[in-house]
Design an enzyme around this catalytic site. Sequence first.
Site, PDB file in Angstrom:
ATOM      1  N   GLN A  36       6.325 -18.221  38.548  1.00 45.64           N
ATOM      2  CA  GLN A  36       6.542 -19.545  38.000  1.00 45.64           C
ATOM      3  C   GLN A  36       6.123 -19.092  36.558  1.00 45.64           C
ATOM      4  O   GLN A  36       6.888 -20.088  35.696  1.00 45.64           O
ATOM      5  CB  GLN A  36       5.431 -20.343  38.651  1.00 45.64           C
ATOM      6  CG  GLN A  36       5.789 -21.085  39.970  1.00 45.64           C
ATOM      7  CD  GLN A  36       4.950 -21.934  40.375  1.00 45.64           C
ATOM      8  OE1 GLN A  36       3.794 -21.741  40.778  1.00 45.64           O
ATOM      9  NE2 GLN A  36       5.190 -23.369  40.150  1.00 45.64           N
TER      10      GLN A  36
ATOM     11  N   GLY B  73      -2.221 -25.195  41.518  1.00 54.06           N
ATOM     12  CA  GLY B  73      -2.156 -23.985  42.005  1.00 54.06           C
ATOM     13  C   GLY B  73      -0.840 -23.524  41.013  1.00 54.06           C
ATOM     14  O   GLY B  73      -0.189 -24.006  40.510  1.00 54.06           O
TER      15      GLY B  73
ATOM     16  N   LEU C 205       4.850 -27.708  40.098  1.00 55.33           N
ATOM     17  CA  LEU C 205       4.883 -27.540  38.424  1.00 55.33           C
ATOM     18  C   LEU C 205       6.389 -27.121  38.181  1.00 55.33           C
ATOM     19  O   LEU C 205       6.971 -27.406  37.099  1.00 55.33           O
ATOM     20  CB  LEU C 205       3.942 -26.683  37.929  1.00 55.33           C
ATOM     21  CG  LEU C 205       2.393 -26.991  38.395  1.00 55.33           C
ATOM     22  CD1 LEU C 205       1.561 -26.039  37.661  1.00 55.33           C
ATOM     23  CD2 LEU C 205       2.068 -28.189  37.320  1.00 55.33           C
TER      24      LEU C 205
END
Length: 160
Positions: free
Chosen positions: A51, A46, A89
Amino acid sequence: MAIRQIRINDDPILKKTSRKVEVFDERLDILLDDMKDTLYKAEGCGLAAVQVGVLKRVVLVDVGDGLLELINPEIIEATGEQYEVEGCLSLPGKSGITKRPMCVKVKAQNREGRWCQYKGEGLKARAFCHEIDHLDGHLYTERLAPEEAINQIKLENDID
């Protein structure tokens, strides 16, 4: 299409609230395509637009059954609970056991602006919740399970 830089650790943008997408145009298509390339290059399941430094309510989820593009997503139903290891991440090399719903229903727009509904169980439910949290400036570390739940999971795993 391009690989975008994933913001990590203490980058202040990760704590900001993303804005609703109002315009469905070529710029949105480029963002979605770039996010897809970035997600697959990073080998994640995802990715939220924040991000990659874009404060728009856009997330991608792919837990192995195909890519979902969710624009302006909202959780409309959540049931059950699960305690599982989660990573991000934006927090490379870190993980923790979180408490999340076992099943969620999400409504979101697609890249054409049409509203759709999606159901996720297990990993997909966690991914939906994780990515939607990003849109409101929250990281999974705020959802860590209480110590007693973590100890119970360790005990159950030791029995096998």
